[in-house]
Design an enzyme around this catalytic site. Structure first.
Site, PDB file in Angstrom:
ATOM      1  N   SER A   1       0.744  -1.274  -0.059  1.00 36.38           N
ATOM      2  CA  SER A   1      -0.022   0.065   0.016  1.00 36.38           C
ATOM      3  C   SER A   1       0.925   1.200   0.098  1.00 36.38           C
ATOM      4  CB  SER A   1      -0.960  -0.139   1.297  1.00 36.38           C
ATOM      5  OG  SER A   1      -1.818   0.789   1.169  1.00 36.38           O
TER       6      SER A   1
ATOM      7  N   ASP B   1     -10.039  -5.485  -2.693  1.00 31.85           N
ATOM      8  CA  ASP B   1      -9.382  -4.349  -2.142  1.00 31.85           C
ATOM      9  C   ASP B   1     -10.510  -3.238  -2.230  1.00 31.85           C
ATOM     10  OD1 ASP B   1      -7.763  -2.459  -1.253  1.00 31.85           O
ATOM     11  OD2 ASP B   1      -5.839  -3.420  -1.696  1.00 31.85           O
TER      12      ASP B   1
ATOM     13  N   HIS C   1      -7.458  -6.061   1.123  1.00 32.27           N
ATOM     14  CA  HIS C   1      -6.107  -5.394   1.524  1.00 32.27           C
ATOM     15  C   HIS C   1      -5.340  -5.602   2.577  1.00 32.27           C
ATOM     16  CE1 HIS C   1      -3.907  -1.524   0.070  1.00 32.27           C
ATOM     17  NE2 HIS C   1      -4.044  -1.034   1.423  1.00 32.27           N
TER      18      HIS C   1
END
Lengths: 278, 278
Positions: B147, B223, B256
């Site tokens: 991320s 996600d 995620h």
């Protein structure tokens, strides 16, 4: 009724966390389950993991490193909580008694008797619920656990020889009758009559005639609790006397943490899978 | 000076957590390192893992499931913190700015400029320190991250093509110039002149001529941040235009979380190991 708290795709399967109202404990109980990818309609064996002092389902779920091995072998991994929870559940200030420290017993003493029924929960209620909601083959169950949960795995298996085809443990408390954690917890939950403790003491159960077909144990040599609480040597002796084929491995330099557990988790999953016909 | 906060034997090696006074950030900084078992005198390649918003070193250290693969391939795994910490470090109430959200930039705006120098820390200071205290071969470095840390890995590698032999990412922010997280963080740390942001935007760096020899990216299709923040498609386009051999894999049904990261961690470690001459 099973409430889904979260589900994540992981290692090809689904890691979930679930909640239900437990009749054993009179509280809501939370557990986690990893279900590997599988053919529609297939029933998979299940490996139960009982956790140690202070833990919930979350510790092994996050740090246990079991999913890759369970996905490879097609094994469901089931991680219950270690005690009832909630505002109306009595507690103790110490980390080793009360919430987070159910010791997998059915308490008989007040104020614990009403809610602390982890034996009934693990032996009776939860397997039925799991059988209803997950693609589990309840004829193929294995059990393992860590520390207090290693004690829980050994004693639950010794009392239920027909239920579990495979039993292992990580750094288990092998004899609550002979260590401070056990003195405090069994004394508190079961009262002063030590005869009543023997159903919750792996070495005493073996001495009294209970048997396991085989056993895998890993124990770190750098574990701070080894000498005064875990006393692995007592289990070695009990298994030798009883003729139980136990592979009790002293792992050089490993401590009591999940860094140890995760190092040998894949070994344990493979060992169970072999005995569960995977 | 490097202070050892904890060390545990794990997967045959040592998982440690260390603290040092950083000249880049003007604070103490904490990082974790896993050093696999190795021959005396051997120098091992290192894989850097840059973490995402709200994380410290601890998240990937506990949940990343990298140790088995790093032990197998003989790779050191290095996980820095995501920002400076401490009472005299300015912060923001939001989770995506200030502490835990350093974005791997050298801030130029007040009150951030004094401490928020994560670029200098990761590019300059920490590799020297790591080279002094661990059996690392600094000629064999790979980098990855998740991320915000995927953004950090991509941009750090694009700006330092001679340092990293291998680059990958998990669900990276690919263009801070084109997402709300980036607008807020780069605007806050670097000010309104967007030209200055391009050194911290993977797609802009590629557009401006920076190159990677190859690239592995995993991105979950479930996600929640994919559409508005991560925008993987922009990286696919940029790599295609630039002729970068990128393997950008959309992973069906993954979210995620670390349940996603850990599912593909062994793949990434093996991919780096191959390119680091393991």
């Amino acid at each position: 009724m099973l409430e889904t708290l979260e589900e994540h795709r992981s290692h090809g399967g689904v890691q979930g966390v679930y909640r239900h109202a437990s009749s054993s404990t009179g509280t809501d109980m939370t557990f986690s389950a990893f279900v590997p990818e599988h053919d529609a309609g297939a029933k998979l064996p299940v490996l139960w993991f009982l956790s140690g002092l202070t833990c919930t389902h979350a510790n092994v779920t996050e740090k246990g490193e079991y999913r890759a091995a369970c996905a490879e072998h097609g094994v469901i991994f089931l991680a219950p909580d270690t005690s009832p929870r909630g505002e109306d559940v009595p507690d103790d200030e110490a980390y080793d008694f009360g919430k987070g420290a159910g010791f997998y017993v059915d308490a008989t003493q007040e104020p614990w008797a009403r809610h602390f029924a982890m034996r009934s929960y693990i032996e009776g209620e939860l397997p039925v619920l799991v059988g209803e909601h997950f693609p589990v083959d309840l004829d193929r169950q294995g059990i393992t656990g860590h520390s207090m949960g290693g004690h829980g795995a050994l004693t639950t298996a010794l009392r239920n020889p027909d239920r579990f085809a495979s039993v292992s443990a990580f750094s288990p408390i092998v004899s609550p009758l002979n260590c401070p954690w056990g003195e405090k917890a069994l004394g508190g939950y079961l009262g002063p009559v030590r005869e009543a403790w023997r159903a919750y003491d792996a070495c005493a159960l073996i001495e009294d005639g209970a048997r396991l077909p085989h056993l895998l144990v890993d124990q770190g040599t750098a574990d701070d609790f080894l000498e005064n609480q875990l006393k692995t040597g007592l289990l070695v002796e009990a298994c030798e006397k009883a003729g139980i084929a136990a592979d009790i491995r002293m792992q050089d330099g490993y401590d009591h943490s999940y860094y140890f557990i995760s190092s040998f988790m894949a070994d344990h999953v493979a060992w169970h899978a072999q005995r569960l016909g995977c």
